[in-house]
Design a protein around this motif. Structure first.
Motif, short mmCIF file in Angstrom:
data_model
loop_
_atom_site.label_atom_id
_atom_site.label_comp_id
_atom_site.label_asym_id
_atom_site.label_seq_id
_atom_site.Cartn_x
_atom_site.Cartn_y
_atom_site.Cartn_z
N GLU A 1 1.17 -0.74 0.11
CA GLU A 1 -0.35 0.30 0.21
C GLU A 1 1.38 0.86 -0.02
N ALA A 2 0.57 2.52 -0.56
CA ALA A 2 0.61 3.75 -0.21
C ALA A 2 0.71 3.82 0.69
N ILE A 3 2.25 4.82 1.10
CA ILE A 3 2.70 4.89 2.83
C ILE A 3 2.54 6.47 3.25
N LYS A 4 2.12 6.77 4.29
CA LYS A 4 1.30 7.94 4.49
C LYS A 4 2.53 8.05 5.90
N PRO A 5 2.43 9.41 5.90
CA PRO A 5 2.83 10.08 7.02
C PRO A 5 2.86 9.73 8.67
N ASN A 6 4.21 9.76 8.78
CA ASN A 6 3.51 9.16 10.63
C ASN A 6 3.25 7.54 10.76
N SER A 7 3.66 6.65 9.27
CA SER A 7 3.17 4.89 9.34
C SER A 7 4.14 4.31 9.41
N THR A 8 4.63 3.36 10.14
CA THR A 8 5.40 2.05 9.67
C THR A 8 5.21 1.07 8.60
N ASP A 9 6.42 1.14 8.02
CA ASP A 9 6.64 0.25 6.71
C ASP A 9 8.15 -0.56 6.36
N PRO A 10 8.12 -1.40 6.08
CA PRO A 10 9.53 -2.09 6.54
C PRO A 10 10.73 -1.81 5.31
N ARG A 11 9.44 -0.57 4.40
CA ARG A 11 10.44 -0.57 2.90
C ARG A 11 11.31 0.69 3.47
N MET A 12 10.67 1.37 4.42
CA MET A 12 11.23 2.86 5.00
C MET A 12 13.41 2.71 5.31
N PRO A 13 13.80 1.93 5.35
CA PRO A 13 14.86 1.95 5.95
C PRO A 13 15.41 1.78 3.80
N GLN A 14 15.05 0.94 2.69
CA GLN A 14 15.26 1.52 1.54
C GLN A 14 14.87 2.33 1.31
N ILE A 15 13.39 2.82 1.49
CA ILE A 15 13.30 4.35 0.77
C ILE A 15 14.26 5.80 1.38
N ALA A 16 14.40 6.06 2.69
CA ALA A 16 15.94 6.84 3.54
C ALA A 16 16.99 6.53 2.36
N ARG A 17 17.49 4.91 2.64
CA ARG A 17 18.28 5.54 1.54
C ARG A 17 18.55 6.09 0.08
N GLN A 18 17.85 5.82 -0.54
CA GLN A 18 17.40 6.40 -2.03
C GLN A 18 17.14 7.99 -1.45
N PRO B 1 21.81 12.18 6.38
CA PRO B 1 21.70 10.63 6.59
C PRO B 1 21.04 10.53 8.02
N LYS B 2 21.36 11.29 8.69
CA LYS B 2 21.28 10.88 10.77
C LYS B 2 19.36 11.53 11.09
N ALA B 3 18.82 11.16 9.49
CA ALA B 3 17.25 11.83 10.23
C ALA B 3 16.46 10.34 10.11
N ALA B 4 17.18 9.60 9.06
CA ALA B 4 16.89 8.23 9.28
C ALA B 4 15.76 7.44 10.64
N ALA B 5 14.92 6.82 10.21
CA ALA B 5 14.26 6.59 11.58
C ALA B 5 13.50 4.70 12.09
N GLY B 6 14.71 3.78 11.07
CA GLY B 6 13.95 2.58 10.62
C GLY B 6 12.82 2.18 10.33
N ASP B 7 11.74 1.88 10.59
CA ASP B 7 10.60 1.65 9.48
C ASP B 7 9.61 2.99 9.95
N ARG B 8 9.98 3.25 10.37
CA ARG B 8 8.33 4.75 10.66
C ARG B 8 8.99 5.51 9.88
N TYR B 9 7.49 6.79 9.06
CA TYR B 9 8.24 7.60 8.13
C TYR B 9 8.11 8.30 9.13
N THR B 10 8.65 9.68 9.63
CA THR B 10 8.96 10.42 9.95
C THR B 10 8.46 11.88 9.53
#
Length: 479
Positions: free
Chosen positions: A166-183, A192-201
């Motif tokens: 599903e589409a990922i909305k702000p403040n939700s969690t998703d296992p793809r977030m680390p890859q998204i943060a990396r991109q 780089p310091k703003a990445a926060a695991g599975d949470r869409y901050t």
């Protein structure tokens, strides 16, 4: 497009005393003595081979300009072919598009080569043929850098983020977030310091919104299919898009009018140049993908105050037919000589001003009552004409600068359709550029609303897509 010249003798036999028209428009004369010396030497042959080997600097590494031998005729044919690609483009836009009327460079390549051979400087001549502006140079640098990374195996070639789910909305969690943060970090949108695991901050959402805005999407922060397409866009696709945009610049006249209006259809933005300086920039609404605004050059010759709008047959048949007399009355329309004509007023689809242009395609600039469209990121929503943000303000500016402000004010006050001729025509160019630069000077491959990049990329000899298309939504009834 392949460039073909019939060469029946060596370069030394080219006519003496030719008038040489360079890409910059400068004129030089080759003397009889110089013409006599216009022969290929080992030095000029090496210069040609080196220039062709370095064609990636112009995004032309998908084309083959190989010299078929060491003889003068083979060298001349290869030189003219490569020179033509640099001076006018390696492809022909009039064959790639149904409509293309922008002025192209006029260069006497044979005379130019003759002079270059006489001066023993084929390299300098070839370098002078491509566009010399900073925009072209920055595209070249970006293309070379991407190709270098790809050659070193550092470039992104495969999707990094899964598009399943599903589409990922702000403040939700998703296992793809680390890859998204990396991109997002790779694309320089996220620290780089703003990445926060599975949470869409919130910090990541701000980065996504900036990315969406840069690529011409609705900046809502929702990571759906379109946002993922950007994150997964390979460097190969980016490189091809940059090569395509360099080619489009090579198609253009190197000396455009100092006072002119340029509309970037892909970015839906108008730039007004006055005496060689950017005097004004504003948003526009352009044709939706099924009603593309064509690439053309057309002079603006008059302002029309309180215009009427004669509804084209296609719109009349497909969108108004069957609506009945009530619809016509509510929209101030009436039948005149077999046509539906919308009368002047605030509901008129042309708004309160039309900028008349001379072309056979009935394309012009105009105002609109649908002001909310200018606030949208995706503004490919018209039937082909170009709607101008604050069109009345733009018309007033032009009228003042062209010395017809009194006539313009009187025309507006009539409340009826009234024409104000400009004392001189103002050239208008409708262009298509999908690569822009951010504040740091880095290239951003924007939305390709019409999917026009791919056909140019293929003609340049590249394999695979060179575009990203974002759905824009339907147009309204207006032109």
């Amino acid at each position: 497009m392949r460039y073909h010249w019939v060469i029946t003798a060596s370069a030394a036999a080219l006519l003496a005393g030719c008038n040489v028209q360079t890409a910059s428009g400068d004129s030089n004369t080759v003397s009889a003595a110089e013409a006599q010396n216009a022969r290929w030497s080992n030095t000029t042959k090496d210069q040609l081979r080196k220039a062709i080997d370095g064609r990636a600097a112009h995004g032309l590494d998908g084309k083959d300009f190989a010299v078929s031998g060491d003889g003068d005729q083979a060298m001349t044919e290869a030189a003219l072919a490569y020179a033509g690609a640099l001076a006018q483009g390696a492809t022909d836009p009039t064959k790639l598009y149904d409509v293309y009327t922008l002025k192209r460079p006029e260069v006497d390549l044979k005379a130019g080569l003759q002079q270059a051979l006489a001066k023993n400087d084929v390299a300098g001549w070839l370098n002078s043929l491509a566009p010399q502006d900073d925009h072209y140079k920055r595209l070249s640098q970006a293309y070379v850098a991407l190709r270098k990374e790809m050659a070193q195996g550092k470039a992104q070639t495969q999707p990094v983020v899964s598009d399943k789910g599903e589409a990922i909305k702000p403040n939700s969690t998703d296992p793809r977030m680390p890859q998204i943060a990396r991109q997002l970090v790779v694309l320089d949108y996220l620290d780089p310091k703003a990445a926060a695991g599975d949470r869409y901050t919130p910090q990541m959402a701000a980065a996504v919104k900036k990315m969406q805005s840069d690529y011409g999407m609705e900046a809502d922060g929702v990571i759906g299919a379109e946002a993922l397409a950007i994150l997964n866009q390979s460097d190969d696709v980016r490189a091809r898009a940059i090569a395509v945009n360099m080619e489009r610049l090579r198609w253009l006249d190197r000396n455009p009018a100092a006072t002119r209006i340029d509309v970037n259809i892909a970015a839906a933005r108008l730039n007004y140049f006055r005496d060689g300086t950017l005097a004004n920039s504003r948003r526009v609404v352009v044709g939706e993908p099924d009603h593309e605004t064509p690439q053309l050059a057309s002079p603006m010759f008059r302002l029309v105050a309180n215009p009427t709008w004669t509804v084209p047959r296609s719109i009349q048949k497909n969108e108004i037919a069957g609506k009945g007399a009530g619809y016509l009355k509510a929209n101030n329309m009436q039948w005149e000589d077999g046509w539906i004509v919308q009368q002047p007023g605030p509901k008129n689809s042309l708004g309160l001003v039309k900028f008349d242009m001379q072309n056979e395609h009935a394309i012009y600039l105009h105002d609109t009552p649908a002001k909310a469209l200018f606030g949208m990121t995706q503004r490919a929503r018209s039937h082909g004409c170009v709607r101008v943000e604050d069109a009345l303000g733009f018309a007033k500016m032009l009228a003042e600068q062209e010395g017809v402000i009194d006539e313009w004010n009187k025309a507006r006050a009539t409340g009826e359709q009234t024409f104000v001729k400009l004392p001189r025509e103002i050239p208008v160019r409708l262009l298509y550029q999908t690569v822009l630069f951010d504040e740091a000077g880095d290239p951003i491959v924007r939305n390709d609303p019409y999917g026009w990049n791919d056909r140019v990329s293929e003609a340049l000899g590249f394999k695979g897509p060179a575009s990203m298309r974002v759905k824009t939504g339907a147009a309204d009834v207006g032109p």
